[in-house]
Design an enzyme around this catalytic site. Structure first.
Site, PDB file in Angstrom:
ATOM      1  N   TYR A  96       0.816  -1.211   0.000  1.00 55.10           N
ATOM      2  CA  TYR A  96       0.000   0.000   0.000  1.00 55.10           C
ATOM      3  C   TYR A  96       0.855   1.269   0.000  1.00 55.10           C
ATOM      4  O   TYR A  96       0.431   2.302  -0.489  1.00 55.10           O
ATOM      5  CB  TYR A  96      -0.904   0.030   1.231  1.00 55.10           C
ATOM      6  CG  TYR A  96      -2.230  -0.674   1.084  1.00 55.10           C
ATOM      7  CD1 TYR A  96      -2.314  -1.956   0.574  1.00 55.10           C
ATOM      8  CD2 TYR A  96      -3.412  -0.043   1.479  1.00 55.10           C
ATOM      9  CE1 TYR A  96      -3.526  -2.601   0.468  1.00 55.10           C
ATOM     10  CE2 TYR A  96      -4.632  -0.687   1.376  1.00 55.10           C
ATOM     11  CZ  TYR A  96      -4.693  -1.963   0.870  1.00 55.10           C
ATOM     12  OH  TYR A  96      -5.894  -2.588   0.769  1.00 55.10           O
ATOM     13  N   LYS A 135       3.360 -15.437   2.115  1.00 59.52           N
ATOM     14  CA  LYS A 135       3.519 -16.154   0.848  1.00 59.52           C
ATOM     15  C   LYS A 135       5.004 -16.465   0.696  1.00 59.52           C
ATOM     16  O   LYS A 135       5.655 -16.076  -0.293  1.00 59.52           O
ATOM     17  CB  LYS A 135       2.967 -15.282  -0.302  1.00 59.52           C
ATOM     18  CG  LYS A 135       2.844 -15.995  -1.645  1.00 59.52           C
ATOM     19  CD  LYS A 135       1.755 -17.060  -1.700  1.00 59.52           C
ATOM     20  CE  LYS A 135       1.801 -17.782  -3.031  1.00 59.52           C
ATOM     21  NZ  LYS A 135       0.876 -18.927  -3.097  1.00 59.52           N
ATOM     22  N   ASP A 169      -2.871 -18.284   0.354  1.00 55.81           N
ATOM     23  CA  ASP A 169      -3.906 -18.969  -0.437  1.00 55.81           C
ATOM     24  C   ASP A 169      -4.540 -20.089   0.380  1.00 55.81           C
ATOM     25  O   ASP A 169      -5.762 -20.255   0.408  1.00 55.81           O
ATOM     26  CB  ASP A 169      -3.331 -19.489  -1.773  1.00 55.81           C
ATOM     27  CG  ASP A 169      -2.010 -20.234  -1.631  1.00 55.81           C
ATOM     28  OD1 ASP A 169      -1.399 -20.193  -0.538  1.00 55.81           O
ATOM     29  OD2 ASP A 169      -1.588 -20.874  -2.613  1.00 55.81           O
ATOM     30  N   ASP A 209      -6.196  -7.123   4.201  1.00 55.18           N
ATOM     31  CA  ASP A 209      -7.352  -6.469   3.569  1.00 55.18           C
ATOM     32  C   ASP A 209      -8.282  -7.528   2.978  1.00 55.18           C
ATOM     33  O   ASP A 209      -9.493  -7.524   3.214  1.00 55.18           O
ATOM     34  CB  ASP A 209      -6.854  -5.519   2.477  1.00 55.18           C
ATOM     35  CG  ASP A 209      -7.995  -4.824   1.752  1.00 55.18           C
ATOM     36  OD1 ASP A 209      -8.932  -4.371   2.439  1.00 55.18           O
ATOM     37  OD2 ASP A 209      -7.952  -4.752   0.507  1.00 55.18           O
ATOM     38  N   ASP A 262     -12.091  -9.207   4.659  1.00 53.59           N
ATOM     39  CA  ASP A 262     -13.399  -9.169   3.986  1.00 53.59           C
ATOM     40  C   ASP A 262     -13.987 -10.574   3.897  1.00 53.59           C
ATOM     41  O   ASP A 262     -15.170 -10.796   4.146  1.00 53.59           O
ATOM     42  CB  ASP A 262     -13.288  -8.591   2.563  1.00 53.59           C
ATOM     43  CG  ASP A 262     -13.634  -7.108   2.522  1.00 53.59           C
ATOM     44  OD1 ASP A 262     -13.393  -6.426   3.531  1.00 53.59           O
ATOM     45  OD2 ASP A 262     -14.142  -6.636   1.483  1.00 53.59           O
TER      46      ASP A 262
HETATM   47  C1  IPM Z   1     -10.211  -1.438   4.330  1.00 48.32           C
HETATM   48  C2  IPM Z   1     -10.536  -0.780   3.004  1.00 48.32           C
HETATM   49  C3  IPM Z   1      -9.410   0.189   2.668  1.00 48.32           C
HETATM   50  C4  IPM Z   1      -8.147  -0.626   2.525  1.00 48.32           C
HETATM   51  C5  IPM Z   1      -9.649   1.069   1.430  1.00 48.32           C
HETATM   52  C6  IPM Z   1     -10.931   1.852   1.558  1.00 48.32           C
HETATM   53  C7  IPM Z   1      -8.495   1.986   1.165  1.00 48.32           C
HETATM   54  O1  IPM Z   1     -10.742  -1.740   2.022  1.00 48.32           O
HETATM   55  O2  IPM Z   1     -10.081  -0.712   5.331  1.00 48.32           O
HETATM   56  O3  IPM Z   1     -10.123  -2.668   4.368  1.00 48.32           O
HETATM   57  O4  IPM Z   1      -7.871  -1.183   1.462  1.00 48.32           O
HETATM   58  O5  IPM Z   1      -7.402  -0.721   3.508  1.00 48.32           O
HETATM   59 MG    MG Z   2     -10.785  -3.711   2.770  1.00 47.68          MG
END
Ligand code: IPM
Ligand code: MG
Length: 363
Positions: A141, A192, A224, A248, A252
């Site tokens: 990032y 990884k 993975d 990240d 999710d």
């Molecule tokens: C998160 C989001 C952020 C990230 C975005 C909005 C920049 O997806 O906080 O997980 O990628 O960190």
């Molecule tokens: Mg995210």
């Protein structure tokens, strides 16, 4: 001593969900005498519209002067077309970086009352309790160099750099081990290392930090495989520690195990206890402003703020219990309505949590 909390609603459903968390905070202040002062500022697209940049200086200054930041969400189609450097997301990334918020805690739990809302089989997720510790201010990032080039033969290329130094890995590993010590004493470090040099270093450093924590069991897993294992048997995990981008993606994925991304809070912490607290659901522009969003992730983020930055452990637990009780009572926003119960809107959900909090305290 009065503690200062900065509230940044941001875009989409951010403002309406943090407003409910602010209601809960307001009750703690007015009914229980919690000594905090609240301020507000603009961030993300909302700041772009008014000031022309996603993280105005005034917002950054206020954040630096506060004890904790409660954050809603940022971004939306309205700002998708603008220059990358001025996108709403940049506001959040800059805040993380400028505040030194290197440790991102993303707890994943499955409330029993919501088992039916999950796409997973109830027996796979019953009792689930994972803490994802994501490195937040390094890796791909932020790695330099980055950008676009056009090669000699005229082909355009985009590139980013994935790099971590020993210090960055050590401090995030330490956070993970400390947290594991308060839980089930297991850390799974995700990397990884079969392909990437940076992961090889990651593994080596995590191993060396582990030597100071003999009570903690450490294992390593390729990313993975971790994605597969999270779906196959998520209860095998206690604390997961991983880099910025893997964290990240995996967070999710993990968020859906518990039923809805609308339920999950997060904390982003610096080395001294200052933090930024945000629901992980994002701005969800499609449902913004319609009293549909689930404010529980924002309210649970407030609970994390009370715990980690204000050290108000009792109040943190009370807020979490109030959320649990509201779910047990069958109240549901649209995203968790699959589990039955009575469907209500954003504001009614916030009111219900406040009512429950007062009832718990006999008020
Ligand atoms: C998160 C989001 C952020 C990230 C975005 C909005 C920049 O997806 O906080 O997980 O990628 O960190
Ligand atoms: Mg995210």
């Amino acid at each position: 001593m009065t503690r200062n909390i900065l509230i940044l609603g941001g875009d989409g459903i951010g403002p309406e969900t943090v407003a409910e968390a602010e209601k809960v905070l307001g009750a703690l202040v007015s009914r229980f005498g919690l000594d905090v002062a609240v301020d507000h500022a603009l961030v993300g697209g909302a700041a772009i519209d008014v000031i022309g940049m996603p993280l105005p200086e005034e917002t950054l200054d206020k954040a630096l002067a506060s004890d904790a930041v409660l954050f809603g969400a940022i971004g939306g189609p309205k700002w998708d077309g603008i220059d990358r450097a001025l996108r709403p997301e940049r506001g959040l990334l800059a805040l993380r970086s400028k505040l030194g918020l290197f440790a991102n805690l993303r707890p994943v739990t499955a409330h029993p009352a919501l088992a039916q809302a999950s796409t997973m089989k109830p027996e796979v997720i019953a009792g689930l309790n994972i803490m994802i510790v994501r490195e937040l201010t390094g890796g791909i990032y932020f790695g330099e160099p980055r950008g676009f080039v056009t090669s000699a033969n005229g082909v355009r290329e985009g590139f980013n750099t994935l790099r971590y130094n020993v210090t960055e890995i050590e401090r995030i590993a330490r956070v993970a081990f400390e947290i594991a010590a308060t839980r089930r004493c297991q850390v799974c470090s995700v990397d990884k290392a079969n392909v990437l040099e940076v992961s090889e270093l990651w593994r080596e450093v995590v191993e060396s930090v582990a030597r100071s924590y003999p009570a903690i069991t450490l294992r390593h897993m390729y990313v993975d495989n971790a994605a597969m294992q999270l779906v196959r048997d998520p209860k095998q995990f206690d604390v997961i520690v991983t880099d910025n981008m893997f964290g990240d993606i995996l967070s999710d994925l993990a968020s859906m195990l518990g039923g809805s991304i609308g339920m999950l809070p997060s904390a982003s912490l610096d080395a001294h206890g200052r933090g930024l607290y945000e629901p992980i659901h994002g701005s969800a522009p499609d449902i913004a402003g319609r009293d549909l969003a689930n404010p529980l992730a924002a309210i649970l983020s407030l609970a994390m703020l009370l715990r980690h930055s204000l050290r108000e452990h009792g109040w943190a637990e009370q807020v979490e219990q109030a959320v649990g009780a509201v779910l047990d009572a069958g109240l549901r926003t649209a995203d968790i309505a699959g589990s039955g119960g009575r469907r209500i809107g954003t504001r009614e959900m916030g009111d219900a949590v406040v009512r429950e909090l007062l009832a718990q305290a006999g008020k």
